[in-house]
Design a protein around this motif. Structure first.
Motif, PDB file in Angstrom:
ATOM      1  N   ALA B 400      -0.218   5.601   9.157  1.00 38.44           N
ATOM      2  CA  ALA B 400      -0.364   6.466   7.971  1.00 38.44           C
ATOM      3  C   ALA B 400      -1.830   6.801   7.735  1.00 38.44           C
ATOM      4  O   ALA B 400      -2.170   7.876   7.236  1.00 38.44           O
ATOM      5  CB  ALA B 400       0.227   5.784   6.749  1.00 38.44           C
ATOM      6  N   ASP B 401      -2.686   5.866   8.099  1.00 38.75           N
ATOM      7  CA  ASP B 401      -4.114   6.091   7.933  1.00 38.75           C
ATOM      8  C   ASP B 401      -4.659   7.008   9.046  1.00 38.75           C
ATOM      9  O   ASP B 401      -5.525   7.852   8.808  1.00 38.75           O
ATOM     10  CB  ASP B 401      -4.828   4.733   7.984  1.00 38.75           C
ATOM     11  CG  ASP B 401      -6.279   4.834   7.591  1.00 38.75           C
ATOM     12  OD1 ASP B 401      -6.534   5.186   6.426  1.00 38.75           O
ATOM     13  OD2 ASP B 401      -7.146   4.580   8.445  1.00 38.75           O
ATOM     14  N   ALA B 402      -4.109   6.839  10.248  1.00 38.33           N
ATOM     15  CA  ALA B 402      -4.654   7.554  11.424  1.00 38.33           C
ATOM     16  C   ALA B 402      -4.273   9.033  11.443  1.00 38.33           C
ATOM     17  O   ALA B 402      -5.078   9.887  11.863  1.00 38.33           O
ATOM     18  CB  ALA B 402      -4.155   6.879  12.700  1.00 38.33           C
ATOM     19  N   ILE B 403      -3.064   9.344  11.024  1.00 37.69           N
ATOM     20  CA  ILE B 403      -2.558  10.712  11.174  1.00 37.69           C
ATOM     21  C   ILE B 403      -3.455  11.774  10.528  1.00 37.69           C
ATOM     22  O   ILE B 403      -3.743  12.797  11.169  1.00 37.69           O
ATOM     23  CB  ILE B 403      -1.105  10.818  10.651  1.00 37.69           C
ATOM     24  CG1 ILE B 403      -0.160  10.068  11.589  1.00 37.69           C
ATOM     25  CG2 ILE B 403      -0.652  12.275  10.517  1.00 37.69           C
ATOM     26  CD1 ILE B 403       1.241   9.894  11.048  1.00 37.69           C
ATOM     27  N   PRO B 404      -3.946  11.579   9.308  1.00 37.36           N
ATOM     28  CA  PRO B 404      -4.697  12.683   8.692  1.00 37.36           C
ATOM     29  C   PRO B 404      -6.077  12.947   9.291  1.00 37.36           C
ATOM     30  O   PRO B 404      -6.703  13.933   8.931  1.00 37.36           O
ATOM     31  CB  PRO B 404      -4.834  12.242   7.228  1.00 37.36           C
ATOM     32  CG  PRO B 404      -3.804  11.187   7.020  1.00 37.36           C
ATOM     33  CD  PRO B 404      -3.688  10.509   8.333  1.00 37.36           C
ATOM     34  N   TYR B 405      -6.550  12.080  10.173  1.00 32.26           N
ATOM     35  CA  TYR B 405      -7.875  12.351  10.739  1.00 32.26           C
ATOM     36  C   TYR B 405      -7.885  13.648  11.537  1.00 32.26           C
ATOM     37  O   TYR B 405      -6.910  13.971  12.228  1.00 32.26           O
ATOM     38  CB  TYR B 405      -8.323  11.195  11.644  1.00 32.26           C
ATOM     39  CG  TYR B 405      -8.888  10.034  10.874  1.00 32.26           C
ATOM     40  CD1 TYR B 405     -10.115  10.133  10.225  1.00 32.26           C
ATOM     41  CD2 TYR B 405      -8.190   8.832  10.786  1.00 32.26           C
ATOM     42  CE1 TYR B 405     -10.628   9.070   9.506  1.00 32.26           C
ATOM     43  CE2 TYR B 405      -8.697   7.759  10.060  1.00 32.26           C
ATOM     44  CZ  TYR B 405      -9.923   7.888   9.427  1.00 32.26           C
ATOM     45  OH  TYR B 405     -10.426   6.839   8.700  1.00 32.26           O
ATOM     46  N   LEU B 406      -8.999  14.338  11.451  1.00 29.74           N
ATOM     47  CA  LEU B 406      -9.156  15.600  12.193  1.00 29.74           C
ATOM     48  C   LEU B 406      -9.222  15.341  13.695  1.00 29.74           C
ATOM     49  O   LEU B 406      -9.668  14.291  14.120  1.00 29.74           O
ATOM     50  CB  LEU B 406     -10.482  16.259  11.798  1.00 29.74           C
ATOM     51  CG  LEU B 406     -10.509  17.279  10.668  1.00 29.74           C
ATOM     52  CD1 LEU B 406     -11.918  17.807  10.498  1.00 29.74           C
ATOM     53  CD2 LEU B 406      -9.560  18.433  10.963  1.00 29.74           C
ATOM     54  N   GLY B 407      -8.826  16.334  14.468  1.00 28.45           N
ATOM     55  CA  GLY B 407      -9.024  16.248  15.912  1.00 28.45           C
ATOM     56  C   GLY B 407      -8.082  15.309  16.609  1.00 28.45           C
ATOM     57  O   GLY B 407      -8.469  14.613  17.549  1.00 28.45           O
ATOM     58  N   GLY B 408      -6.818  15.276  16.167  1.00 26.85           N
ATOM     59  CA  GLY B 408      -5.810  14.476  16.856  1.00 26.85           C
ATOM     60  C   GLY B 408      -4.461  15.160  16.748  1.00 26.85           C
ATOM     61  O   GLY B 408      -4.236  15.959  15.850  1.00 26.85           O
TER      62      GLY B 408
END
Lengths: 286, 522
Positions: B400-408
């Motif tokens: 849940a934390d990782a998904i919103p990061y840009l560039g993925g």
């Protein structure tokens, strides 16, 4: 030199031909200095109103595009540029060097066997995709995978038939009496070839070098298949400029393409006289 | 001085006892460094805060404990990950933690996404051990497992329980099964919810003049389409090529066009094979699906025949069409002002349109196509550590934390991502779109996640494309694709593919199983 002027029709045709030939170069140059918002604009933006070097900057500082909200570029192109230069220069030198002496050998000391051309060219009869996997297995077993040594070995193997046969045609066209005269003057066979044959086919040598350089410089498949993380080349790096947030990074790709053009333009410019002579050498002699 | 764990436990107990409001609970949890995802999910869990906290964070904690033990034992203090180019943004934020707390360096080897499968197959023969974790799409698992390049993760998942099937924070069913299992065994852990949904331009739907004109013409309210027929009519109505605005932007380009066909086919209650591995797409339903697509061609963006995912997103973000069929990343792209200047705040999303089966049943069916996941290389020097990484990254909390990061590429795939989202997930997507993703995902049909899956897909794609370009008639194209399918099945082995196909079909949503007859296969 003749001073006959082009007719208006010829001028128009020449102009059109130039536009067609130079359009991709123009487009790449313009894209390389466009900000991300202009890369895919519709209608197309021909000349950016706010030119930027951010695409070039991104090649060496992957976070430079961040100011446009584009993340996900992770690798600088430095290693790819270095890798391309190293692999191309070394493999081209080796290919032309070996090809030159093979050409002299076949042309001057060969037995005129009809199978020789076939054997030498056999390496070129398979599509790269078909021989890539066996090379992966072999190179894995002998520790050459993901190394510049392995990549250079492949590049030499793949381009050697070209260099041999291009150079052979130049040596064939050179009257052997000139070399024999040098030998009568007391030179050894090797010295005769070094001091007579090679200088006389200089144009062909430059043309061949240029041709092999371009082949190696733009090679994609072997570099892709044989690389993990230790080696990289420009064509492989170009394919990696895709991010989840902006899709294909056309501007950054164009910037790297511009950099990739530079060695070819410089070398081409420096040897243009030899190139023209080399490319037409056979035709004149025939 | 009270330890953090003691404070945490006290807070949870106090909240369970009703001695604390939700707002102060969340604030306290934040102070204690508990990720918003966990705090949110715990606050609304019917299990009670104490139990819910232990449960939802369990997968992450178990993975971390395993990682600590495996890292201590590891002689090679580096994990190498094969990942598709463009996906690194979801992973880099955690590299420092792995380095400082475990002493493990994460090395990312990026390859163009179209060669990741080939790189895996290459590793099966080269056996270099260069990769520890590999990130393919779900379609790679069968071939990779069969070629012995990746581990069957089942034993590890039974031991360390990544909460794949938990009803509150597991991977949404049926993607939980068809994008992670091969023949009922866990082959990879999903980290990307790739399904296609339909986007519409909300500002056009809310235009009163258009609404009246539409109602006058079609006798119904102007709204997002519910069926493929409505989708067609909307495209026809909104199509305005003179102003560079087109009815829809769906794909007709090689490689992408098969998905447009497969989506329509399953909506008509037809799968790719029957229970005996006979191709079924060259049926009346398949022909009708192709005819629908041919009819739509008139109202498509002129670049539809050359769209890649990125050029398609670009065109929609520039405001060149009314509808688009996209992966969740397409929604993100269109929502962000930097990439979707013409569509920011103007998108109405919906599940893929329904169609009617032969017996007149209205069927909603989506398509789960692509979808990256983590697999563990059999030639890894540290397989347990690699598995721990996969479970940790895909745990309900870290994901849940990782998904919103840009560039993925990572998009929501767990129940908690969509139904109990963190603020960052909400900001990246929107509550409405997350709900749409959930509603669509529960009805998804898998891609060709079978042995030889890429070959089947390629054969179908070429023939569908030939039909779209007019070089083959619909029936002719589908019959030819069916011939190619039969050849592929014969070469791979009918029993082998059938086993895998039946295993996939077993986990379809009930309405789809019933409509396609898959509920009677054995």
């Amino acid at each position: 030199m003749h001073d006959k002027k082009l007719s208006p029709v010829q001028t128009v045709i020449m102009g059109l031909a130039l536009i067609i030939v130079l359009f991709p170069v123009f487009w790449i140059l313009m894209t390389a200095i466009k900000p991300p918002t202009d890369w895919n604009a519709s209608p197309a933006i021909w000349v950016p109103s706010e030119p930027t070097f951010v695409n070039f900057q991104t090649l060496f500082d992957p976070e430079a595009l961040g100011k446009y909200g584009v993340g996900g570029v992770s690798q600088p192109a430095t290693r790819a540029v270095f890798g391309s230069l190293l692999a191309t220069i070394v493999s081209t030198t080796l290919s032309v060097f070996i090809g030159l002496f093979s050409a002299i050998g076949i042309s001057r000391y060969g037995n005129n066997s009809k199978s020789t051309p076939l054997v030498i060219l056999s390496g070129r009869m398979f599509p790269p995709a078909a021989i890539a996997v066996p090379f992966v297995i072999i190179f894995s077993n002998i520790g050459l995978i993901d190394s510049y040594t392995g990549l250079i070995a492949i590049y030499v193997a793949v381009t050697l038939p070209f260099s041999t046969w291009m150079l052979k045609s130049f040596v064939d066209d050179l009257p052997r009496q000139i070399e024999e005269a040098a030998m009568i003057d007391g030179r050894s066979k090797l010295a005769a070839h070094l001091t007579v044959t090679i200088p006389l086919i200089k144009g062909g040598l430059f043309a061949t070098t240029m041709f092999i350089f371009i082949l190696n410089w733009s090679e994609f498949m072997f570099a892709l298949v044989l690389s993990y993380s230790n080696i990289s080349t420009i064509p492989v790096q170009l394919a990696k400029y895709v991010t989840a947030t902006a899709g294909t990074l056309y501007g950054v790709q164009a910037a790297l393409a511009v950099l990739a053009m530079i060695p070819l333009v410089i070398v081409g410019y420096l040897i243009q006289g030899h190139l023209a002579r080399g490319m037409t050498f056979g035709a004149i002699k025939q | 001085m009270e330890s953090k764990n003691v404070k945490l436990e006290k807070t949870l107990k106090e909240y369970d006892a009703g001695g604390m409001s939700r707002r102060s609970f969340l604030r306290t949890m934040a102070t204690l460094g508990v990720a918003t995802a966990v705090a949110n999910a715990v606050a609304i869990s019917p299990l009670g805060a104490l139990n819910a906290f232990a449960a939802i964070k369990g997968a992450e904690d178990r993975a971390w404990e395993l990682a600590k033990v495996a890292a201590a034992k590891a002689t090679k203090k580096k994990l190498t990950l094969l990942i598709p180019t463009g996906s690194i943004g979801n992973m880099t934020p955690y590299a420092e933690k792995w380095k400082t707390e475990l002493g493990i360096e994460l090395e990312f080897i990026e390859e163009p996404d179209e060669v990741v499968h080939t790189k895996g197959m290459q590793e099966a023969v080269a056996k270099t051990g260069r990769y520890d974790v590999m990130m393919p799409t779900a379609m790679s698992y069968p071939d990779w497992i069969d070629s012995g390049v990746i581990y069957d993760l089942t034993d590890w998942t039974e031991k360390y329980d990544p909460e794949l099937f938990n009803k509150e924070w597991g991977v949404v069913f049926p993607a939980s099964h068809h994008a992670q299992l091969y023949n009922g065994r866990v082959a990879g852990l999903l980290n990307d919810g790739d399904q296609i949904t339909l986007l519409c331009r909300k500002d056009y739907l809310e235009d009163s003049a258009k609404a009246k004109a539409f109602e006058d013409k079609y006798g119904r309210k102007l709204a997002v389409p519910d069926t493929w027929k409505e989708y067609y009519e909307l495209a026809q109505f909104m199509h305005d090529p003179a102003n560079g605005f087109y009815g829809s932007l769906e794909y007709r380009s090689p490689y992408y066009v098969k998905w447009m066909f497969m989506q329509r086919l399953v909506s008509k209650g037809m799968l790719y094979f029957d229970g005996e591995m006979n191709p079924t797409f060259n049926s009346d339903e398949g022909v009708a699906a192709l005819e629908d697509m041919l009819a739509m061609n008139e109202y498509l963006h002129p670049d539809a025949f050359s769209f890649t995912w990125s050029s398609n997103y670009n065109a929609f973000g520039r405001g060149e069409g009314f509808m688009n069929i996209v992966w969740p990343s397409g929604f993100k792209y269109s929502k962000a002002p930097s990439t979707g200047p013409a569509t920011t705040g103007k998108i109405a999303a919906t599940v893929m349109p329904a169609d009617f089966t032969k017996d007149g049943t209205k069927l909603y069916a989506g398509l789960f196509c692509w979808g990256y996941g983590y697999a563990v290389s059999k030639y890894s020097a540290n397989p347990e550590l690699s598995y721990a990484y996969a479970q940790w990254m895909t745990s309900p909390t870290i994901s849940a934390d990782a998904i919103p990061y840009l560039g993925g590429y990572s998009d929501p795939y767990r129940v908690n991502h969509m139904l109990k989202p963190t603020q960052r997930l909400i900001d990246t997507y929107s509550p409405e779109y997350l709900q749409t993703l959930y509603d669509n995902m529960v009805n998804t049909v898998p891609d060709f996640c079978l042995p030889g899956g890429f070959e089947y897909q390629d054969a179908l794609d070429k023939e569908v494309h030939a039909c779209m370009t007019g070089s083959k008639k619909p029936k002719e194209a589908l019959d030819r694709a069916a011939q190619k399918f039969e050849r592929i099945t014969r070469r791979i082995g009918k029993d082998k593919v059938k086993k895998s196909w039946l295993s996939l079909a077993k986990n379809l949503a009930d309405p789809i199983k019933k409509s396609t007859g898959a509920d009677k296969w054995s």
